[in-house]
Design an enzyme around this catalytic site. Structure first.
Site, mmCIF file in Angstrom:
data_model
loop_
_atom_site.group_PDB
_atom_site.id
_atom_site.type_symbol
_atom_site.label_atom_id
_atom_site.label_comp_id
_atom_site.label_asym_id
_atom_site.label_seq_id
_atom_site.Cartn_x
_atom_site.Cartn_y
_atom_site.Cartn_z
ATOM 1 N N ASP A 48 5.128 0.860 11.974
ATOM 2 C CA ASP A 48 3.863 0.255 11.541
ATOM 3 C C ASP A 48 3.702 -1.193 12.019
ATOM 4 O O ASP A 48 2.666 -1.809 11.762
ATOM 5 C CB ASP A 48 3.746 0.303 10.006
ATOM 6 C CG ASP A 48 3.454 1.707 9.503
ATOM 7 O OD1 ASP A 48 3.182 2.597 10.331
ATOM 8 O OD2 ASP A 48 3.504 1.919 8.266
ATOM 9 N N ARG A 72 -8.464 -0.251 5.281
ATOM 10 C CA ARG A 72 -7.538 0.694 4.642
ATOM 11 C C ARG A 72 -6.220 0.006 4.287
ATOM 12 O O ARG A 72 -5.506 0.469 3.401
ATOM 13 C CB ARG A 72 -7.236 1.864 5.582
ATOM 14 C CG ARG A 72 -8.410 2.795 5.810
ATOM 15 C CD ARG A 72 -7.963 3.996 6.612
ATOM 16 N NE ARG A 72 -6.669 4.436 6.145
ATOM 17 C CZ ARG A 72 -5.691 4.901 6.935
ATOM 18 N NH1 ARG A 72 -5.872 5.017 8.225
ATOM 19 N NH2 ARG A 72 -4.536 5.278 6.433
ATOM 20 N N LYS A 86 0.843 -1.210 0.000
ATOM 21 C CA LYS A 86 0.000 0.000 0.000
ATOM 22 C C LYS A 86 0.871 1.250 0.000
ATOM 23 O O LYS A 86 0.642 2.173 -0.777
ATOM 24 C CB LYS A 86 -0.895 -0.011 1.242
ATOM 25 C CG LYS A 86 -1.544 1.324 1.541
ATOM 26 C CD LYS A 86 -2.418 1.271 2.756
ATOM 27 C CE LYS A 86 -1.729 1.593 4.060
ATOM 28 N NZ LYS A 86 -1.351 3.012 4.243
ATOM 29 N N ASN A 87 1.875 1.261 0.866
ATOM 30 C CA ASN A 87 2.676 2.477 1.010
ATOM 31 C C ASN A 87 3.609 2.730 -0.169
ATOM 32 O O ASN A 87 4.101 3.841 -0.349
ATOM 33 C CB ASN A 87 3.484 2.440 2.316
ATOM 34 C CG ASN A 87 2.597 2.679 3.525
ATOM 35 O OD1 ASN A 87 1.410 2.991 3.374
ATOM 36 N ND2 ASN A 87 3.160 2.535 4.713
ATOM 37 N N CYS A 143 -3.994 13.429 12.836
ATOM 38 C CA CYS A 143 -4.639 12.128 12.733
ATOM 39 C C CYS A 143 -4.466 11.446 14.066
ATOM 40 O O CYS A 143 -3.789 11.964 14.953
ATOM 41 C CB CYS A 143 -4.053 11.305 11.596
ATOM 42 S SG CYS A 143 -2.446 10.679 11.975
ATOM 43 N N ARG A 191 1.628 15.014 12.917
ATOM 44 C CA ARG A 191 2.067 14.731 11.553
ATOM 45 C C ARG A 191 2.036 15.927 10.604
ATOM 46 O O ARG A 191 1.256 15.962 9.648
ATOM 47 C CB ARG A 191 1.246 13.574 10.973
ATOM 48 C CG ARG A 191 1.361 12.321 11.798
ATOM 49 C CD ARG A 191 0.607 11.174 11.205
ATOM 50 N NE ARG A 191 1.373 10.451 10.207
ATOM 51 C CZ ARG A 191 0.924 9.384 9.574
ATOM 52 N NH1 ARG A 191 -0.269 8.915 9.821
ATOM 53 N NH2 ARG A 191 1.676 8.766 8.698
HETATM 54 C C1 UD1 Z 1 4.895 6.875 6.046
HETATM 55 C C2 UD1 Z 1 3.954 5.699 5.972
HETATM 56 C C3 UD1 Z 1 3.446 5.332 7.363
HETATM 57 C C4 UD1 Z 1 4.634 5.108 8.311
HETATM 58 C C5 UD1 Z 1 5.577 6.296 8.273
HETATM 59 C C6 UD1 Z 1 6.852 6.061 9.093
HETATM 60 C C7 UD1 Z 1 2.962 5.961 3.784
HETATM 61 C C8 UD1 Z 1 1.752 6.260 2.972
HETATM 62 N N1 UD1 Z 1 2.837 6.038 5.111
HETATM 63 O O1 UD1 Z 1 4.117 7.977 6.542
HETATM 64 O O2 UD1 Z 1 2.657 4.147 7.263
HETATM 65 O O3 UD1 Z 1 4.131 4.948 9.622
HETATM 66 O O4 UD1 Z 1 5.983 6.570 6.921
HETATM 67 O O5 UD1 Z 1 7.504 4.924 8.654
HETATM 68 O O6 UD1 Z 1 3.999 5.623 3.250
HETATM 69 N N2 UD1 Z 1 7.201 14.768 9.986
HETATM 70 C C9 UD1 Z 1 7.337 16.121 10.221
HETATM 71 N N3 UD1 Z 1 7.243 16.979 9.153
HETATM 72 C C10 UD1 Z 1 7.019 16.542 7.885
HETATM 73 C C11 UD1 Z 1 6.903 15.167 7.652
HETATM 74 C C12 UD1 Z 1 6.997 14.299 8.726
HETATM 75 O O7 UD1 Z 1 7.520 16.548 11.363
HETATM 76 O O8 UD1 Z 1 6.941 17.386 6.969
HETATM 77 C C13 UD1 Z 1 7.272 13.822 11.129
HETATM 78 C C14 UD1 Z 1 5.922 13.114 11.347
HETATM 79 O O9 UD1 Z 1 5.047 13.890 12.133
HETATM 80 C C15 UD1 Z 1 6.357 11.846 12.028
HETATM 81 C C16 UD1 Z 1 7.698 11.535 11.379
HETATM 82 O O10 UD1 Z 1 8.154 12.768 10.811
HETATM 83 O O11 UD1 Z 1 6.533 12.042 13.404
HETATM 84 C C17 UD1 Z 1 7.649 10.449 10.324
HETATM 85 O O12 UD1 Z 1 6.804 10.853 9.284
HETATM 86 P P1 UD1 Z 1 7.003 10.382 7.768
HETATM 87 O O13 UD1 Z 1 8.220 9.534 7.641
HETATM 88 O O14 UD1 Z 1 6.865 11.581 6.900
HETATM 89 O O15 UD1 Z 1 5.741 9.452 7.596
HETATM 90 P P2 UD1 Z 1 4.680 9.458 6.419
HETATM 91 O O16 UD1 Z 1 5.357 9.634 5.109
HETATM 92 O O17 UD1 Z 1 3.549 10.341 6.766
#
Ligand code: UD1
Length: 433
Positions: A319, A411, A22-23, A125, A130
């Site tokens: 995850d 999901r 999915k990711n 969320c 996030r």
């Molecule tokens: C992706 C995965 C999710 C997984 C996560 C971490 C998808 C669709 N989802 O989510 O299942 O749990 O990676 O492995 O691939 N952060 C910031 N600022 C930003 C972006 C992120 O502070 O602009 C923080 C987030 O709040 C969080 C951390 O960084 O605490 C990790 O987030 P990120 O790696 O971006 O996760 P996602 O891409 O949202």
């Protein structure tokens, strides 16, 4: 709302086919916005999040149809053809974005191809705030003008994005994907430093390269992209879902079963395999998959000294934290789980405790003291991975467990009940009337 009923205590035995990731699928679908020729994606899972992304792309003007007979890449399955030749809207509205945070992945591609994008902020969320500040700052470094207005990211790059050196303060998966996609059409060189190294990033880079992009270093912490004037169509097979894989590895371990997972690879889950082996669960490579055999002896995994800390890849994935906690809660001994990626990801703890688990949370760490048995109970799913940890606990518990609010499961897990039932689990969905 649908519920899932489980009668626990049965060791799983059999074969579980693992679906596409999915990711990986979500950013790959967003990549169809980058070019005017069709992108064909095979091995996409059939999940609510994939449908949400399809709905979003549809409203941008991407036309989608099922494609068949693609030989080896399809491997017998259906493929989705995404035709982004006519982008009719560069706006991603709140109603579609709020359903799924990964919707923000259309920002980079739209901006790079069309010179503008208006994307609703995804908002908070259940598992934490996030933010998407890293996505925005990175695009600004590439020359985008971005304003946040009335809950929307208004981004413009009328004179094309420019290559830049961007250092991420944290290896965000989504920011790495958004910036990598944007850089494929930017003018000149982009160097992304301290980026995420997840297999989904490598899969996206492989697909972009097949579309004509020039990318080096995906899978390391430094990715270099030489921008192109345009990309072209391609056909790509999505990698196996490592989180689905890990979830069923834990299902086999928690029930003391013997299960072969096919269409996947232990290379995607080295950290998880190591923890399970330490706990006395036998995890081995087999042809085209993984075999997991529950602990011998008294049948319970042993977790003394098997502490787990979630980390960016190749560390233990956040995850799979909730699922591993379910396993530890019925193991012999005590261990600590520390969550370093998300600030509020222990919502499964009170529900596991209602089933008899002994878990104490102190800040970002949870001390799990294994109990001999859990007992079935009605429980409430709160997010995708928390929900499935309750299903796993239910498989191991004595008596009946009812998991409420299972739309979270839909999901991220395709045919969950069918896959578990095929290995002997007594599990069924009770449909809302
Ligand atoms: C992706 C995965 C999710 C997984 C996560 C971490 C998808 C669709 N989802 O989510 O299942 O749990 O990676 O492995 O691939 N952060 C910031 N600022 C930003 C972006 C992120 O502070 O602009 C923080 C987030 O709040 C969080 C951390 O960084 O605490 C990790 O987030 P990120 O790696 O971006 O996760 P996602 O891409 O949202």
């Amino acid at each position: 709302m649908d519920k899932i009923r489980i009668k626990g205590g049965i060791a799983l035995n059999g074969v579980i086919p693992i679906g596409g990731s999915k990711n990986a699928g979500l950013p790959l679908m967003a990549a169809s916005l980058l070019c005017s020729e069709p992108l064909i994606l095979c091995n996409l899972p059939h999940l609510a999040d994939i449908t949400s992304m399809a709905n979003l792309l549809g409203q941008h003007g991407v036309e989608m149809s099922l494609a068949e007979d693609l030989g080896q890449v399809a491997n017998g399955g259906h493929c989705l053809k995404l035709d982004g030749s006519r982008i009719t809207s560069t706006e991603a509205p709140y109603d579609l974005v709020r359903k799924m945070r990964a919707s923000v992945l259309v920002l980079g591609p739209l901006l790079a191809r069309c010179g503008e994008a208006r994307v609703s902020l995804p908002g908070g969320c259940a598992i934490g705030a996030r933010p998407v500040d890293l996505h925005i700052k990175g695009l600004e470094q590439m020359g985008a003008e971005i304003e946040i207005e009335q809950g929307y990211i208004n981004a413009k790059a009328p004179r094309r994005l420019r290559g830049a050196e961007i250092v991420l303060p944290f290896p965000s998966v989504g920011a790495t994907e958004n910036l990598m996609m944007a850089a494929t059409l930017a003018e000149g060189h982009t160097v992304l430093v301290n980026v995420a190294r997840e297999p989904e990033i490598v899969d996206l880079a492989d697909c972009l390269i097949a579309m004509g992009a020039e990318i080096a270093g995906a899978g390391t912490d430094r990715i270099i992209i030489q921008g192109k004037d345009r990309l072209h169509g391609a056909t790509h097979r999505v990698i196996a879902d490592r989180i689905e894989t890990g979830t069923y590895m834990i299902a086999a371990g928690i029930t003391g079963g013997d299960v072969v997972l096919t269409g996947t690879s232990l290379k995607l889950l080295t950290a998880v395999g190591k923890v399970m082996n330490q706990a006395g669960i036998e995890v081995t490579d087999v042809e085209n998959g993984i075999r997991v055999r529950g602990s011998s002896g008294n049948g319970r995994p042993v977790i003394d000294g098997v502490d787990v800390m979630t980390e960016p890849f190749p560390g233990f994935p956040t995850d799979l934290q909730a699922q591993m906690m379910a396993l530890m809660s019925v193991a012999d001994g005590a261990a600590m789980i520390t969550e370093t990626i998300f600030e509020n990801r222990f919502m499964h703890v009170p529900e596991l405790c209602r089933m008899g688990a002994n878990i104490n949370v102190h800040g970002a760490s949870a001390m799990v003291r294994g109990v001999k048995r859990l007992t079935g109970a009605p429980v409430m799913a709160t997010d995708l991975r928390a929900s499935v940890s309750l299903v796993l606990a239910g498989l191991a518990a004595e008596g009946e467990t009812i998991v409420n609010r299972v739309y979270h499961l839909d999901r991220g897990y395709e045919r969950l009940e069918a896959k578990l039932a095929a290995c002997g689990a007594e599990i069924e969905r009770i449909r809302a009337s």
